[in-house]
Design an enzyme around this catalytic site. Structure first.
Site, PDB file in Angstrom:
ATOM      1  N   ASN A 536      -9.698  48.527  18.155  1.00 11.41           N
ATOM      2  CA  ASN A 536      -9.061  47.300  18.637  1.00 11.41           C
ATOM      3  C   ASN A 536      -7.663  47.135  18.070  1.00 11.41           C
ATOM      4  OD1 ASN A 536     -11.354  46.007  20.200  1.00 11.41           O
ATOM      5  ND2 ASN A 536     -12.335  46.357  18.229  1.00 11.41           N
ATOM      6  N   ASP A 537      -7.478  47.531  16.818  1.00  9.29           N
ATOM      7  CA  ASP A 537      -6.147  47.445  16.207  1.00  9.29           C
ATOM      8  C   ASP A 537      -5.139  48.340  16.926  1.00  9.29           C
ATOM      9  OD1 ASP A 537      -6.876  45.625  14.264  1.00  9.29           O
ATOM     10  OD2 ASP A 537      -7.268  47.138  12.740  1.00  9.29           O
TER      11      ASP A 537
END
Length: 760
Positions: A536-537
Site C-alpha cells: 500500500n505504501d
C-alpha cells in the site's frame, strides 16, 4: 471540468495493466475508445473487465473490412494517446494504421510489454502477475512457513504496472504541452516489479538471500499481525519510539530490561533473540481480546486494526465516505459495485460515470479530426518529461519520499523539505530518497514558515503526508500558499482520507493490509498472511505522482492550481479492484492458503529438481493446455508435478515453453540483480557503500523515446542543499545566515551511502 478534457485515446489493450491506463485516463475525462475485434476482448468474461473498462466506448474493427480500416486509420491520425498491451503492435491492425501513427507527430504511444520490450522470459510477450512475480523475485521474498515462492490471489504487480504506466503517459502529455510533440512511452511489467519491490530490490547481491521460512507474520516482532483470544489484530508499532511504547503498555518491561535487550528494541531483531522475544510478545496478545488490545493501541497512539475479510471492505463506512465504493449501471451486468477513483483532484475530480461498454456499442461514430503537423523547428529534447517542474516534498517514511524519487526519475526538480533532524525513516529508506535535494527547516517557527512561503512562491507543487489539518495549523495549506502563488498544486496523503468517521486517525501499511482484507485473502482458511512488500505504501507513492502530474497538466492548460489528496485506504481498494467488484453472477474471487502456491495445477508454482518454476496456462482452456502437455509426454494433470520434479528449472521451463505453455523459473532477489540483461537495460544500478561494500538499487523505471532521463540518482544528506535552495527562492545571504544562526534552518553534509536493515 475534467483534468483530461479533450484528450482522445484509442485503447487496443486487453487484460489488466494496459486497460488500467485507459481506465484512469477515462476517469479524468479523456474520450477513450476501446478498439475490439469482432469476437471482442477475450477478457470480457472476467470480473475485472467491469472496472478496468468503465467510462470507455467500444468500437468493433474488422481488419478485413476496408471501411473499418479506414475509420481506424483516421482515428489514429486524430488521437492523442494509443494504448498497446503485451504482445500488441499497431501494425497488427494494418500497415495503413501504423503509417497513420507515424504521421501523427503529436501522438503518444503507450506500450506495456509483459516483462520488458523485446524480453520474454516465459516464452511470449504476455501478461501474468504470477510469471512476473516469479521472474522478478517478488514471490521468493514472501515470508512463509516452509520457504519457497508464494503466489498472490490478487494481481498487485499488474495494478502497479498499470498505475505507473498511466503516470508516464500523463508525464508525456505534460511535456507535449511545451513541445507540441508526442513520443513512445514503454513501461514493462518489470517496471511494475520495481514499483512493488523497490525496497526488497535494494540489497547487497553478494550476501546470501535471507531466509523466508519465518511463518506468515514476517521478521519484525511488533510490526505484524497477532492472534488474540478471539481473533486477529494487526499492530503498526514500527520504530523504537512506538516499539517501546507498546511493550510498556503490554506490561513487558521485563523483556526490555533483559540483558539481551537492555532497552534497545533493535536488538529484538537479532537472530538469537527473535525466538524468545516473539513468543513472549505473542503470549501477551493471546491473553487479551481484540477489543482490549484495540483500546490499548488507541490510548498509546499507535495504529492497529482488526483483521477482516475482503468481502466487508466495500461496505466500510470510511471507504464509502471517501468515494471509494461506487455503484454504476452496467449494460450487461446490471448494478455493479466497484472501487472508485483512488486520487482526488478537488477542482477537476475523476468520476465513475458509466459502466463498461457493450461490445461494439459505439461502432459507427465519426473519427476524430486529424492532428496538426508539427514543424521540425519545434523539436525539443529534455532529460525527463517533467523537466522544469519544481516540487517541494514534505513526505516522510515510504510513500511520500518514494513519490519524490519517482518525480525526480521523470526529470522534476524535487526538494525534500525535512525537519531539522531529518526524516525519521531515513536510515531504512535510502532507496526512496534518491534524486531529491534537501533543506532542513523548522516549520513550527514564524521564520521557518516565511521561508517556506518564499520557496512555495517559486514552486509548482507542494506535497505532504501529514494528517488532515496539520498543514492548515502550520499556515502552509493550499489556501495560504495560493495567496502568493495562485498556480500552486498541493497534494496531501493521509491514512484514511478526508471525510468520514476515521479522518485524521493514524494508519500504516501493515494495518491497512489487515482491515482491507488483504491478509485474510492471502491466508485463506489458514493464518492471515502479511505481504512482505509494503504494497500500500509503494503503490500510494506511484498514485501520488499520477495525481501530481494530472494536477500539473491541468494547471498548464488553465493557469489555475488546485488542492489534491489521496489515502492509504483508497490505494488498498484500488489494489483489489477485480477481487472486490460485485455484481450478480460474478464468480468467486481467488483466495490463498497456507504457503499458497497457486489456484490450479496449470497456474501455480511447481518444485523442480533445483528450485521452483511457475506455470501459467490460464490463457488457454484446460483441454488445450492438456493437449499441449501430452505433446511433451505429460498425459494427465496428476502426472505434471512429478514430471517437473525430475527436471531442472531451466529444463522444465524450456520444455513447457516449447509446447506453447508459459513457464519461468522462480528467481530469488540476488538472481534478479545479477541478470546481465537487466543490468544492460539500466534496470539495476549498483552503488558503493561507505563500508567498502556495494549494493543494488532499482534503476530505470521506463523508456521515453524522446525525453529519457538517464543515470543513477543519489539521496542528499539532511540539509545538504539548504543554502542553495533558499538562494534560488530569492532570500538574501544575510537572511539565510540569520535563519541558520537561529537554528531555523540547518546545513548538513552529504548522505552516507549505507544499506538499511530489512524490517520485513
Amino acid at each position: 471540468m475534467n483534468a483530461l478534457d479533450g484528450i482522445r485515446v484509442l485503447d487496443f489493450s486487453s487484460g489488466v495493466a494496459a486497460p488500467i491506463v485507459g481506465m484512469f485516463l477515462a476517469d479524468f475525462g479523456a474520450d477513450v475508445i476501446k478498439v475490439e475485434p469482432p469476437t471482442g476482448d477475450p477478457s470480457r468474461s472476467k470480473p475485472g473487465f467491469a472496472v478496468f473498462n468503465r467510462n470507455k466506448k467500444s468500437v468493433v474493427v474488422d481488419i478485413d473490412d476496408g471501411d473499418d480500416r479506414q475509420w481506424l486509420e483516421a482515428s489514429v491520425r486524430g488521437a492523442d494517446v494509443v494504448i498497446l498491451g503485451a504482445g500488441q503492435e499497431l501494425r497488427d491492425w494494418g500497415a495503413e494504421v501504423e503509417f497513420a501513427a507515424r504521421r501523427n507527430q503529436a501522438l503518444i504511444t503507450a506500450k506495456l510489454p509483459g516483462f520488458l520490450a523485446g524480453t520474454y522470459p516465459w516464452g511470449t510477450d504476455s501478461e501474468s502477475n504470477g510469471l512476473l512475480s516469479a521472474a522478478g523475485g517478488q514471490a521468493t521474498r514472501q515470508s512463509s512457513y516452509e520457504g519457497g515462492p508464494v503466489d498472490s490471489p490478487s494481481s498487485f504487480i499488474l495494478y502497479d504496472h498499470g498505475a505507473w504506466a498511466t503516470t508516464c503517459v500523463v508525464a508525456a502529455l505534460v511535456e507535449r504541452e511545451n513541445s507540441g510533440r508526442g513520443q513512445t512511452v514503454t513501461v514493462g511489467g518489470m517496471n511494475g516489479i520495481e514499483i512493488g519491490t523497490i525496497g526488497t530490490l535494494t540489497v547487497n547481491p553478494n550476501v546470501p538471500t535471507p531466509p523466508t521460512n519465518l511463518g506468515p507474520v514476517g521478521r519484525h516482532p511488533t510490526y505484524r499481525q497477532f492472534q488474540t483470544s478471539d481473533g486477529w489484530i494487526s499492530s503498526g508499532a514500527l520504530g523504537a519510539k512506538f516499539e517501546l511504547r507498546l511493550l510498556k503498555a503490554l506490561g513487558l518491561n521485563e523483556l526490555l530490561d533483559d540483558p539481551r535487550i537492555e532497552g534497545i528494541t533493535q536488538r529484538m531483531l537479532l537472530p538469537e533473540n527473535m525466538p524468545w522475544v516473539t513468543e513472549t510478545i505473542e503470549a501477551s496478545f493471546r491473553a487479551r481480546t481484540t477489543d482490549e488490545l484495540l483500546e490499548i493501541f488507541e490510548t498509546i497512539g499507535i495504529p492497529a486494526g482488526r483483521v477482516r475479510s475482503r468481502d466487508e471492505w466495500l461496505d466500510d463506512e470510511q471507504v464509502k465516505a471517501i468515494g471509494m465504493s461506487v455503484e454504476v449501471d452496467d449494460r450487461e451486468r446490471g448494478k455493479v459495485l466497484m472501487p472508485g477513483v483512488p486520487i482526488v483532484l478537488t477542482r477537476t475530480p475523476g468520476q465513475v460515470r458509466t459502466g463498461a461498454p457493450r461490445l461494439g456499442q459505439d461502432t459507427g461514430i465519426e473519427p476524430w479530426p486529424a492532428k496538426r503537423t508539427v514543424s521540425e523547428s519545434e523539436e525539443r529534447f529534455v532529460a525527463g518529461p517533467l523537466k522544469g517542474m519544481r516540487v517541494l516534498n514534505m513526505g516522510t517514511f515510504v510513500a511520500g519520499p518514494m513519490a519524490g524519487f519517482l518525480l525526480a526519475e521523470l526529470g522534476a526538480d524535487v526538494i525534500k523539505v525535512e525537519p531539522l533532524t531529518g526524516d525519521p525513516f531515513r536510515p531504512s529508506a535510502y532507496t526512496y530518497n534518491r534524486g531529491m535535494r534537501s533543506i532542513a527547516i523548522d516549520l513550527a517557527s514564524p521564520q521557518g514558515r516565511d521561508a517556506f512561503h518564499a520557496l512555495a512562491k517559486h514552486a509548482d507543487v507542494v506535497m505532504d503526508s501529514m494528517r488532515p489539518g496539520v498543514m492548515t495549523k502550520l499556515g502552509i495549506d493550499f489556501d495560504a500558499l495560493s495567496q502568493t502563488n495562485p498556480q500552486i498544486v498541493t497534494t496531501s496523503l493521509s491514512g484514511f482520507g478526508e471525510g468520514g468517521p476515521l479522518t485524521g486517525k493514524p494508519l500504516v501499511d501493515m494495518v491497512v493490509q489487515a482491515i482491507s482484507g488483504m491478509m485474510s485473502s492471502q491466508g485463506g482458511d489458514d493464518t492471515p498472511v502479511a505481504n512482505t512488500m509494503p504494497i500500500n505504501d509503494v503503490t500510494t507513492g506511484a498514485l501520488t505522482v499520477l495525481m501530481i502530474t494530472l494536477g500539473y497538466f491541468n494547471r498548464l492548460r488553465t493557469g489555475v492550481g488546485q488542492r489534491c489528496w489521496n489515502s492509504l485506504i483508497g490505494t488498498a481498494t484500488y489494489l483489489q479492484s477485480a477481487e472486490l467488484v460485485r455484481f450478480d453472477g460474478r464468480p468467486e474471487p481467488c483466495v490463498g492458503g497456507r504457503d499458497f502456491r497457486g489456484p490450479h495445477p496449470l497456474q501455480r508454482y511447481h518444485r523442480a529438481a533445483n528450485g521452483w518454476i511457475y506455470l501459467d496456462a490460464s490463457d488457454l482452456d484446460e483441454d488445450e493446455a492438456l493437449a499441449r502437455l501430452r505433446r511433451i509426454g505429460v498425459k494427465t494433470l496428476d502426472a505434471l508435478a512429478e514430471w517437473i520434479s525430475e527436471l531442472t528449472c531451466s529444463q522444465a521451463a524450456h520444455t513447457l515453453q516449447s509446447a506453447g505453455l508459459r513457464a519461468v523459473k522462480a528467481r530469488d532477489v540476488t538472481e534478479v540483480l545479477r541478470d546481465p540483461l537487466l543490468i544492460e537495460k539500466d534496470i539495476i544500478h549498483f552503488r558503493n557503500a561507505a563500508d567498502g561494500s556495494s549494493f543494488a538499487v532499482p534503476g530505470c523505471y521506463g523508456q521515453f523515446s524522446r525525453t529519457q532521463r538517464r543515470g543513477p540518482l543519489s539521496p542528499a544528506g539532511v540539509g545538504e542543499n539548504s543554502v542553495e535552495v533558499l538562494e534560488a527562492a530569492g532570500l538574501d545571504a544575510e537572511v539565510i545566515d540569520e535563519l541558520i544562526a537561529d537554528d531555523v534552518v540547518r546545513v548538513g553534509g552529504k548522505m552516507v551511502h549505507t544499506l538499511g536493515i530489512a524490517y520485513r
